[in-house]
Every structure is written in structure tokens, then in C-alpha cells.
Write a protein that holds these residues in place. Sequence first.
Motif, short mmCIF file in Angstrom:
data_model
loop_
_atom_site.label_atom_id
_atom_site.label_comp_id
_atom_site.label_asym_id
_atom_site.label_seq_id
_atom_site.Cartn_x
_atom_site.Cartn_y
_atom_site.Cartn_z
N CYS A 26 -121.95 16.06 130.09
CA CYS A 26 -123.64 16.56 130.00
C CYS A 26 -124.06 15.97 128.13
N GLY A 27 -123.26 16.45 127.13
CA GLY A 27 -123.20 16.27 126.01
C GLY A 27 -122.91 17.45 125.33
N GLU A 28 -123.44 17.60 123.48
CA GLU A 28 -122.46 17.97 122.73
C GLU A 28 -123.14 18.69 121.38
N LYS A 29 -123.27 19.75 120.72
CA LYS A 29 -123.96 19.52 119.34
C LYS A 29 -123.02 19.90 117.97
N THR A 30 -123.58 19.31 117.58
CA THR A 30 -122.31 20.04 116.20
C THR A 30 -123.97 20.51 115.08
N TYR A 31 -124.16 21.63 114.65
CA TYR A 31 -125.32 21.19 114.14
C TYR A 31 -125.16 22.56 113.23
N ILE A 48 -129.75 20.11 124.54
CA ILE A 48 -128.76 19.11 124.68
C ILE A 48 -129.20 18.31 126.04
N VAL A 49 -130.04 16.96 125.88
CA VAL A 49 -130.21 16.39 126.66
C VAL A 49 -128.61 15.50 127.95
N CYS A 50 -128.57 16.17 129.12
CA CYS A 50 -128.00 14.84 129.27
C CYS A 50 -127.83 13.15 130.23
N ASN A 51 -127.17 12.63 130.14
CA ASN A 51 -127.47 11.27 130.76
C ASN A 51 -128.41 11.59 131.00
N LYS A 52 -129.26 9.85 131.10
CA LYS A 52 -130.30 9.92 131.74
C LYS A 52 -129.45 9.91 133.35
N GLY A 53 -131.18 10.43 134.39
CA GLY A 53 -130.52 11.03 135.71
C GLY A 53 -129.94 12.47 135.24
N GLY A 54 -129.26 12.82 134.76
CA GLY A 54 -129.11 14.06 134.93
C GLY A 54 -127.49 13.85 135.30
N VAL A 55 -127.48 15.49 135.60
CA VAL A 55 -125.16 15.53 135.67
C VAL A 55 -125.44 15.96 136.87
N LYS A 56 -124.47 16.13 137.62
CA LYS A 56 -124.81 17.22 138.90
C LYS A 56 -123.45 17.92 138.87
N GLY A 57 -123.32 19.03 139.58
CA GLY A 57 -122.34 20.41 139.64
C GLY A 57 -122.85 21.05 139.97
N GLN A 58 -121.63 22.53 139.89
CA GLN A 58 -122.51 23.54 139.81
C GLN A 58 -122.10 24.88 138.97
N PHE A 59 -120.99 24.37 138.44
CA PHE A 59 -121.32 25.10 137.08
C PHE A 59 -121.82 24.47 135.87
N VAL A 60 -122.25 25.42 135.41
CA VAL A 60 -122.50 24.54 133.83
C VAL A 60 -121.04 24.90 132.67
N VAL A 61 -120.55 24.05 131.79
CA VAL A 61 -118.88 25.08 131.63
C VAL A 61 -119.15 24.77 129.66
N PHE A 62 -118.96 25.41 129.09
CA PHE A 62 -119.54 25.26 127.68
C PHE A 62 -118.10 24.96 127.14
N ARG A 63 -117.69 24.56 126.97
CA ARG A 63 -116.34 24.40 125.62
C ARG A 63 -116.54 24.12 124.21
N SER A 64 -114.53 23.75 123.03
CA SER A 64 -115.71 23.49 121.75
C SER A 64 -114.05 22.53 121.19
N ASN A 65 -114.26 21.66 120.32
CA ASN A 65 -112.72 20.94 119.90
C ASN A 65 -112.35 22.14 119.11
N PHE A 66 -112.52 23.43 119.14
CA PHE A 66 -111.29 24.16 118.14
C PHE A 66 -110.90 24.53 118.74
N ASN A 67 -109.20 25.04 117.50
CA ASN A 67 -108.43 25.42 118.93
C ASN A 67 -107.23 26.38 118.19
N PRO A 68 -107.97 28.07 118.69
CA PRO A 68 -107.44 27.93 119.90
C PRO A 68 -109.18 28.21 120.45
N PHE A 69 -109.51 29.22 119.65
CA PHE A 69 -111.06 29.37 119.49
C PHE A 69 -112.37 29.56 119.13
#
Length: 802
Positions: free
Chosen positions: A417-422, A432-453
Amino acid sequence: MLCSNKIDDCSQFELCEQGQCMCNIEFGQEICDNSNNLILIRMKTGKFNTSKKILSMASISQCYMHCLNNTQFNCAGISYIKQNEGYQCHLFSEISYPLIENENSYLIILKDKTLGVCGENFSLTPPMEQCYIRIWIENGCFAEEFKPNDYEKLMTITEFIDYSKEMFKLAAQKFSVNENSEIYRLICFKRISSEKNIAFNKEVNDHGQSYYPLGSPLHAVDGLLHSDYSLGACSELYDIMNPTISIKLQGKHRIKKVVLWPTNGKINQTVNIYAENSINFCANNVNMIIDLPTKVYCNNLKMNRADDVTIQEIFLTSLYLCEVEIYPENVAYLKPVFAKIANEHLSKLTDGHESDFATMNLGIDYWVTINLLAYYNVFIVDLKPSLTSEGTNQNILIELANENPALVKNSANFNYCGEKTYLIQMHHYYSIVCNKGGVKGQFVVFRSNFNPFQKVEIIEIEVIGRYLRNSDKENVNIFLNKPSWSISHHNKQTAACKLTNGIFHDIFQTKKERYPWARVDLLGNYRIFKMAIMSRRNANRARSIRGILSNYTEFIIKDQYNSSQLCFNNDNDFESGEYRIWTCQQPFPVGRFATIYLHVEEKEYFSAYEIEAFGQQIINDNFTLIPLVKSDRTVNKQGFIAKLESEQLPLKAIDGLALNDKTENGFFSCTGISMNDDYEGRITIYMDSLHTVDQVTLLLPINSMTYISNIYRDAAIQVAVEILDIYLQRQICSLKNKATLEYLFYNCQFIGDRISFRIINGTRKVLKICEVYVFGEQQKSPRAEVAQDRSRPEIDRSRPEL
């Protein structure tokens, strides 16, 4: 689809025959099946700058299928002329407007092709309304029923493309308005809303008089859609001009739709609907439909967020409503939130309150997800960060999936969908605006590029999206709202019903027990594929948890191998507050009763927030849930002294909610009746028709059977299948005496159309019921053929009390 011979009832490719829209065989089934995406223009043709001529086709459908299946040609539609044998067809990729009159020619245009619905000359104004809709959607906004205003009608196609792009860009800003104070988000995303009714069990304030418990204003938000006032599911206000019902919501919402359910009184009513004040209106002068629910879309583009909604009658001195349903813009509100690891209630992220934050632990392999409980097309995700995080750089990546992220991730099934570093600022929602036309699904999943978190503090998350369809079967939690009970409960606030109520911060806990367990009645036979649990925070008692399936309810847990089938056996430690899901061992277990327990010899507490299961029902027409249509009692002697009579009317016994204790917000889902020697107190449940009843199950209030047994000694609940012929025939089912648990089973094997319940034996008697489930089969024999069976218990032939 039903029709009434009106032109607009059916599509252009269908005919109305005997009240049903039927496919016109001239076009063929392929075209009829896709009629919502096609435009038929009769007796016209156009100039085709790019076309492929098909000299002869046997049918219009064949021509259309050539258009769809041609991979080397971007087909926008077909033009055809009927010949002596078959059709002469053209496929075209673009068309020039205006069209040319030709009485022998017909056009079928694909709605999702811009060069078909708009034409190739973008310096013209749009030739048809579908051109506006196509451009609006193509540039990111959503339009199910887009109607251009006078200003937009003056634009050329090029100008409208630029305009729609600008609207989408401005709609990304949550509260941005134009010079007329119209909210860009309401302009861009019309008529999209959550499918969750946020009015259910909310506080109600009224302006008017309600004289009887049957007509209490509370019934406008009790979730019961029965239109019969006498059943106690409706609200009636009298004796004041412009009576109102106001519903206090949890948090502030932008309201998109209101549904009003009428009583069966056939009264013409006209209402205004507004939020907080009449200036902030949803709709005015709404004429309610007499026999059907009235759906009202809030088309006021200036409508602000509010925390209450008011329905006001504008002509009469009375207001009659059986239910008010309110649907907000935010599709994430009160939806389940769970994570790989959590140290607090993540439900705060979607509860509508903006007074507290929750900490999300996000990393490459650490996620938080919102289960939307249906399949959505998501356009925008709004995040409100905590003020304590001001000045920190954070990374959040958002994906949409139709796969539970607790399973092993298949990256092909997760859509970006998109990401934000702010840099977090005070009092801001970040969008956070998803791609034009939207993104389909049942689960909205949040992650980051950090390791471990990394820890991200968020006050609220809101999601803007369009409901597309119900969840796929593999994502439907079959434990939800099913009756559950346990070996014990630590206190009334930690009863087993907390495990299956869909609220992920309600805690269940037993007392210290050997092999402590909780059990769920699936109300049918199921093959289980997966089970899941939301574990308690900062506790690892669930390490030895197991899940089994059985057709028995009474067996020794530690010796369960001969009585059940194993789904999973956990032997790994849990993270704090972890949501974990297991795929069942194969062959997949089959049964009606699921048991989750700790396989421990020493005494231990068993606690969890929620349990879920996913599987497939095995249909048995001879043993299925029978529809229950109404309920009444012989006298209005309430069973729960501490509750209002309007809260415990008999319909609560068939409201479909397996709650046998009040919820955290005070909702009560039980009924009761007190009785003595002067009259027979009886609660009766009515089926939709004549049935052979095999089994009746009762969910009772917490500790109620222990209370009855201890205080009233030999008292028991008598269950009878009844049939009203000339006299009321009462056939007594098996008796349950001195039960200690709150879920009872009665075997019957009788034919009837109603079930009655009463307390027998003892002195002072109080009957309390939270939910009734009846199993059996549809009776096919005529009622007159029902004969008395001499082997059955004696039938009570007393007349019914009216």
C-alpha cells in the motif's frame, strides 16, 4: 434479480419475465453475466480509428468473447450489424464522438475502457456520464454513482482528468476543505463506508415519552430487527412535537450511512438526521419506507466528524423505530487488532478514542495487523502518532493481504500500500495513500524495515476503503459468537464467553486447576483446518496448550485420546500478547465441540484473550439449527431484579449472542421470569414452522444453575416441545437436574413448532436464560398427520395462556 416490468429494473441485456430479470437470449449468457460492466447503444455507430473487422460471427456473444480474449488488441467494445445468417462485427480500441445514427447498427462498449466511454478526442466534453466515472476512478477517487455538477459538466475531458487528479491529491489530507468548506475526502470518496454498525448498544437519549418497557428507546440500538412492536424490539416515543432519539457514539466519526428500521405499524414518518447539531446534517426530510428499512446516504459534503447522531420526526408527535444502524467512514473502527508481540491492549488503536496511545512493535518479522473482517479495497490509512514520540524518525510499511500474517508469509499474497518515514509533529494525522485504485485485502498489515523491531506509539488508526464482499471461507472465524463454557472461571468478569465474543482485550481465566479447559459448541459438525489464540501479556502459561475436537462434552481431559481428535499441540514459548495460529494435524479433525486446554498435571491458571478456528461445516439436514422467530413469556415478572425490564425481554433468548454475562459496556443478552404457586411462569420460543426437534441447548447466566441447585434444592429446568392443534400439546424432553455448568443439553425427538421452558420443583423459582439453540429437521409431513406416540412421555393438554 426481481423486477416489476419497469425499464430500469433489469439491465439493457435482460428482459423482465414473471417478476424476474432473465437474460435476453439474443445477447447470450456471457454478456448478461457481465452486464454491469457494459453499455448497449442501439441504432448508432461511430468512426473507428483503430479496428479489427470480423466478417462473420454466429452470435453477438461470440463477437464479445473475441473482444475480451484478443491479447494483441486493446479492445474497447464491439459494433455489430445483424445479417441473414449471423452478425457482421467490428472490434474497436477507440471511438470518435458524436455517434452516427444507423438503424441497423448496435454498439457494446466496455465501461473500463477510457477510449471507449470517452472517445479519442479529449478536447471535447465527456460524451456520457460513464466517461466521468471512468476518469474519476482511473485517477484514484471512487465513484459508484458519480454525478457531475454544473461546474464539472463544463470541463473538457482533459480538464476533468486534471481536476480528478487534483481531487485525489487533496483527499489525502484528512481534514482539507475547498473554498465552500466542502471536505475533499467526501468529494473524492462518496458512498463508501464501513459495514460495521457502530450504533449497537450505545447510550440513547430521547426527547419524548415512552410509557412501557416494550417501547423503550434502548430497543433502537439492541441489534434486534424484528418489526413487531409486541415482541419488545422497537422504540416508540409519544406526546411531544418533533420527538427525537439521539445515539451517543464511542469517539468521533464521519458518518456515511444511516439505516432506519420501521415498526409494523405502517405509519408515514418524515425525519431529519444530523450529527451533534442540525447544521451538521446527514439528510433532511427523509420519508421512511413503511415496510422496509430506509437506507440514507449522507451526501452533505460539509459534514464534520461527530460523536452522536440524532433522528428527529418533523411532522408528528410520535416516533416509531425498531432499529437505528449507523455506518462510519472508518472501516477499521473496533476491528480486531493483534500482533507478533504486544505489551498492552492494541485494541486502543481502533477504539475511536484519541486520549491514549498503544505501542506497536514493528520490524521485518514483527507485525501488527487489523482484521477488517471482510474483503475491502483500501484507499487511505490514517495514523495519529503519540505526542511523546515527537521529533523521532519512524518507519512504517503498510501492506494488504487476504492471508493472516500469523501464518508463514507468502510475499506474493501481500500487496504493497505505502510507507511513511517521518518526523512526528503534534496533533497530526499522517495519511498513507495506497496506489491509485486502492489495494485489496482483509488484513491491513504494519511492519518496518528495522531488525528485530522498533517501538512506534500510535493513538489511533483509521482506514478508508470500500467493502467488496464477505471474507473468504478460510478467513471466517467459526468460534465467533458461539457458546462457550469452562471448567471454572476466576470470577464473573473472566467467564468463557470472553473467549469467543470477538473483543481482543476481554480476558478469560480459570481458577487454578489440573488440566484447565474451555469448550466451544460449534453448533454443527465441522472439519477444522486451523486454530488460533491471542495469548495473555507477560505470561507464558499457554506453552503447554492443546486444541482438540470431539462429539462429546463429558470426558476426562487427560484421557481424551479415545474421545477426541487432536488439532494442535504447542511446545514453544509465547511472546507477550502474541497472536499465534496453528494448522491442524492431518487428517483434519472433525466434530462439534472444540476444547482448548493446558496439558499440565499441577494446578495452573488458564487465561487468554480470544480463541479462533477456521474450517468447513459438514452439512447434515437431519440435524441442523432450526430458525427461531419470536419469544414470549406468560407473565411480566422479570427474573433479574437488578436489571430494567426493557433490558431482559424474551427476545434476548434468541438474539444470536452467546453472552451469559454483561459486557464491559454493560450490554445484557439474557431474559428471565420469576414464578410462584399462583401462576405458571413459562418462557416460550417459537420456530419458523413445524419441525422434528432432536435437541435443545440452553446457555444460562454465569453460576445460575449452581445457584438454583443450592438455593432451591431439587429445582430443575423443564424443556418441552409443543404443538398447538386444538389444544396445546406439551411433550417433555429429558430433564437436567443439579447441573453445575451453564450450558445444558436436552434430548427430545418430538414434533412441534415451539419450545417452552419452566422451573419445576422447589419453592421460590426464577428462570434465567441467555440463549436457546434448537436442533432438528424440517417436518415434511402435514400437521394433520402428526400422531401421538404412546412411547413418549405424557402430553400436557392444558390450553395455552394467552
